[in-house]
Write a protein that holds these residues in place. Structure first.
Motif, mmCIF file in Angstrom:
data_model
loop_
_atom_site.group_PDB
_atom_site.id
_atom_site.type_symbol
_atom_site.label_atom_id
_atom_site.label_comp_id
_atom_site.label_asym_id
_atom_site.label_seq_id
_atom_site.Cartn_x
_atom_site.Cartn_y
_atom_site.Cartn_z
ATOM 1 N N VAL A 167 0.840 -1.198 0.000
ATOM 2 C CA VAL A 167 0.000 0.000 0.000
ATOM 3 C C VAL A 167 0.874 1.247 0.000
ATOM 4 O O VAL A 167 2.070 1.187 0.300
ATOM 5 C CB VAL A 167 -0.941 0.038 1.225
ATOM 6 C CG1 VAL A 167 -1.819 -1.201 1.269
ATOM 7 C CG2 VAL A 167 -0.156 0.173 2.528
ATOM 8 N N GLU B 187 1.370 4.306 2.035
ATOM 9 C CA GLU B 187 0.989 4.832 3.353
ATOM 10 C C GLU B 187 0.855 6.346 3.365
ATOM 11 O O GLU B 187 0.375 6.927 4.348
ATOM 12 C CB GLU B 187 1.989 4.378 4.425
ATOM 13 C CG GLU B 187 3.351 5.043 4.381
ATOM 14 C CD GLU B 187 4.258 4.469 3.309
ATOM 15 O OE1 GLU B 187 5.381 4.984 3.176
ATOM 16 O OE2 GLU B 187 3.854 3.518 2.619
ATOM 17 N N THR C 155 -5.578 4.975 2.547
ATOM 18 C CA THR C 155 -4.888 3.869 3.205
ATOM 19 C C THR C 155 -5.138 3.875 4.706
ATOM 20 O O THR C 155 -5.193 2.817 5.344
ATOM 21 C CB THR C 155 -3.376 3.944 2.921
ATOM 22 O OG1 THR C 155 -3.176 3.821 1.516
ATOM 23 C CG2 THR C 155 -2.609 2.853 3.631
ATOM 24 N N ASP D 190 -8.982 2.353 5.163
ATOM 25 C CA ASP D 190 -8.948 0.927 4.822
ATOM 26 C C ASP D 190 -7.986 0.796 3.656
ATOM 27 O O ASP D 190 -8.278 1.251 2.547
ATOM 28 C CB ASP D 190 -10.334 0.426 4.441
ATOM 29 C CG ASP D 190 -10.335 -1.048 4.009
ATOM 30 O OD1 ASP D 190 -9.284 -1.713 4.148
ATOM 31 O OD2 ASP D 190 -11.387 -1.525 3.547
ATOM 32 N N ALA D 191 -6.842 0.198 3.910
ATOM 33 C CA ALA D 191 -5.785 0.154 2.903
ATOM 34 C C ALA D 191 -6.242 -0.465 1.595
ATOM 35 O O ALA D 191 -5.698 -0.158 0.529
ATOM 36 C CB ALA D 191 -4.584 -0.623 3.445
ATOM 37 N N MET D 192 -7.254 -1.337 1.650
ATOM 38 C CA MET D 192 -7.702 -1.980 0.426
ATOM 39 C C MET D 192 -8.450 -1.026 -0.499
ATOM 40 O O MET D 192 -8.700 -1.351 -1.657
ATOM 41 C CB MET D 192 -8.592 -3.190 0.758
ATOM 42 C CG MET D 192 -7.889 -4.243 1.605
ATOM 43 S SD MET D 192 -6.228 -4.670 1.025
ATOM 44 C CE MET D 192 -6.574 -5.294 -0.605
ATOM 45 N N GLN E 171 -2.814 0.605 -3.735
ATOM 46 C CA GLN E 171 -2.764 -0.772 -3.239
ATOM 47 C C GLN E 171 -2.472 -1.729 -4.389
ATOM 48 O O GLN E 171 -3.114 -1.683 -5.440
ATOM 49 C CB GLN E 171 -4.091 -1.117 -2.563
ATOM 50 C CG GLN E 171 -4.206 -2.551 -2.082
ATOM 51 C CD GLN E 171 -4.813 -3.451 -3.124
ATOM 52 O OE1 GLN E 171 -5.797 -3.119 -3.760
ATOM 53 N NE2 GLN E 171 -4.203 -4.612 -3.312
ATOM 54 N N ARG F 56 -11.246 -11.419 6.159
ATOM 55 C CA ARG F 56 -11.937 -10.186 5.773
ATOM 56 C C ARG F 56 -13.326 -10.496 5.232
ATOM 57 O O ARG F 56 -14.291 -9.783 5.530
ATOM 58 C CB ARG F 56 -11.128 -9.420 4.735
ATOM 59 C CG ARG F 56 -11.789 -8.094 4.293
ATOM 60 C CD ARG F 56 -10.961 -7.370 3.256
ATOM 61 N NE ARG F 56 -11.642 -6.204 2.736
ATOM 62 C CZ ARG F 56 -11.371 -4.934 3.055
ATOM 63 N NH1 ARG F 56 -10.408 -4.669 3.935
ATOM 64 N NH2 ARG F 56 -12.041 -3.940 2.514
ATOM 65 N N ASN G 35 -6.632 -5.765 4.796
ATOM 66 C CA ASN G 35 -5.690 -4.741 5.236
ATOM 67 C C ASN G 35 -4.791 -5.298 6.339
ATOM 68 O O ASN G 35 -5.015 -6.404 6.850
ATOM 69 C CB ASN G 35 -6.412 -3.453 5.657
ATOM 70 C CG ASN G 35 -7.347 -3.644 6.840
ATOM 71 O OD1 ASN G 35 -7.025 -4.304 7.820
ATOM 72 N ND2 ASN G 35 -8.541 -3.055 6.759
#
Length: 459
Positions: free
Chosen positions: A145, A147, A152, A155-157, A162, A209, A365
């Motif tokens: 990801v 940052e 991110t 939710d990093a996804m 990503q 998840r 994530n």
């Protein structure tokens, strides 16, 4: 054998590892850009023909990256997609990534090292790495990801930056060494072997998840959960998570052999699709979808008395219309992957008029992965390793997954000289028991020694 590898396998201390030079080249399973059109017009896109194992150059690392000596890796379905150059050649991802410039430019090469799982030892850290040191035993997340991107931190996804390492990036895990971001690392479960640990993080965290986390179906006690492909990597972890949550897993498999494996995994209700006449349809008409949905629904109600609250579907085109039909009113279909195809068809009346939900899910994530990894470290989840290949036979391992002839996870030994190494908490392993740790192995796995292959490295 290069000096670094010799030191690692000889049980060198972190200081000794630090003093060894990185090799200029290392063995890796890789694809060649020049092969991208080799399967045009070919019906059987045999991944053994496109997947090469041989030396590739060691890249320089960025300040936020580490070099991991990969003791073991595993085959995921994205390895099959990469090696068949479908739905698009992954070299297109590398070219797009490289346009960001700076260290991203390294990824656009005439070869791509693939693989999105790894367990191993940190042997170098970049200048900006704070939480990891040479000698640490780690497992590697498949998710890279950005940052510095706002999304991110929610939710990093959801971040535009990503990417899936070893699929949308270079320097993947089916190799003796890999370059990863420090934010991809988690502690290796100390009671697991290298090959067991390497077959966990991508698929188990994806299942976590989808089913457990706030971004998925959020299963609860008593939920009936239909799991397609219940002895695959994703499905076998899904069954365990449903059981842990106090739910009732209903596993669907495609053979008597897989049905027996699923019972060893502890699944409450096992349905062999061949026994109820579902066969292996992969392109269903609307009429056939409803017919099979009714047939499956009757069987589930016969076995558990109710329709499922949740359907866990990573199979895709061959099952998705049935999933939407069979889930109960107000229920949830959670989906990822689509190993039989992305073009899903379903009758929207059964979704809209019955207030059902579809949740799309992708990987996990880092927080979700950490929570999932914690369950392994505590012994509440078990690996689902079924077979292990040496790196030299990565093509054969990938072919097994491509043809759906496997159960659970297919492991690949990289630098580890054999199975059963890497355990630093033999007491916990003994308490859990080998049978519970390896429910899908056709025979007992080799006993794990008390000392890891890299004896001086920190656990």
């Amino acid at each position: 054998m290069d000096a670094m590898t010799e030191a690692l396998l000889g049980g060198a201390s972190p200081d000794e590892i630090e003093r060894q030079p990185l090799p200029s080249h290392y063995e890796a399973a890789h694809l060649l850009a020049r092969d991208a059109g080799m399967f045009d017009g070919v019906e059987d896109k045999d991944v053994r023909k496109s997947l090469h194992v041989g030396p590739v150059p060691m890249p320089e690392i960025a300040p936020d990256e580490v070099v991991v000596a990969v003791m073991a890796s595993s085959i995921n379905y994205n390895t099959v997609w990469s090696a068949t150059f479908e739905p698009v050649p992954t070299f297109a991802f590398l070219r797009r990534y490289a346009r960001e410039g700076a260290h991203a430019a390294r990824h656009d090469l005439p070869h791509q090292v693939i693989g999105s799982d790894a367990a191993g030892v940190v042997v170098r850290v970049g200048a900006g790495v704070r939480h990891w040191k040479t000698g640490d035993h780690v497992v590697v997340s498949c998710v890279q990801v950005d940052e510095q991107e706002p999304a991110t931190h929610a939710d990093a996804m959801l971040g535009a930056g990503q990417r899936i390492w070893g699929y949308e990036t270079n320097f993947g895990g089916l190799a003796h060494y890999s370059v990863v971001r420090a934010s991809q690392l988690l502690p290796k479960p100390a009671h697991l072997t290298w090959e067991e640990s390497a077959g966990v993080l991508l698929t188990a965290a994806t299942s976590y998840r989808m089913l457990v986390g706030d971004n998925g179906a959020r299963i609860k006690q008593g939920d009936i959960v239909l799991v397609w492909g219940a002895t695959g990597g994703l499905g076998a972890f899904a069954v365990q998570m449903v059981k842990n949550a106090g739910g009732i897993p209903v596993g669907v498999v495609s053979s008597a052999r897989k049905a027996e494996a699923l019972r060893r995994l502890g699944c409450d209700v096992v349905i062999d699709r061949n026994e109820i006449g579902m066969g292996g349809d992969d392109a269903l008409t609307p009429e056939r979808t409803i017919e099979l949905g009714k047939r499956l629904g009757r069987e589930i109600r016969r076995l558990v008395g109710e329709d499922p609250h949740v359907v866990f579907d990573y199979v895709g085109r061959a099952t998705f219309g049935i999933s939407v039909f069979v889930v109960r009113k107000g229920g949830t279909v959670v989906t990822c992957g689509s190993s039989t195809g992305y073009d899903h068809h379903f009758d929207n009346r059964y979704l809209w008029m019955n207030l059902k939900r579809i949740i799309g899910s992708h990987a996990a994530n880092l927080q979700e992965q950490a929570e999932c990894n914690r369950l392994f470290r505590l012994g509440h989840l078990s690996p689902v390793l079924s077979e292990v290949f040496p790196l030299a036979e990565a093509g054969e391992a990938a072919r097994l997954v491509q043809r759906n002839r496997h159960t659970g996870k297919v492991g690949v030994l990289c630098l580890a000289p054999g199975e059963g190494l890497g355990v630093t908490d033999p007491a916990l392993r003994e308490r859990i028991g080998a049978a519970r740790l390896n429910p899908l192995r056709s025979a007992a796995a080799p006993p794990a020694p008390a000392a890891p292959a890299t004896g001086g490295a920190r656990a």
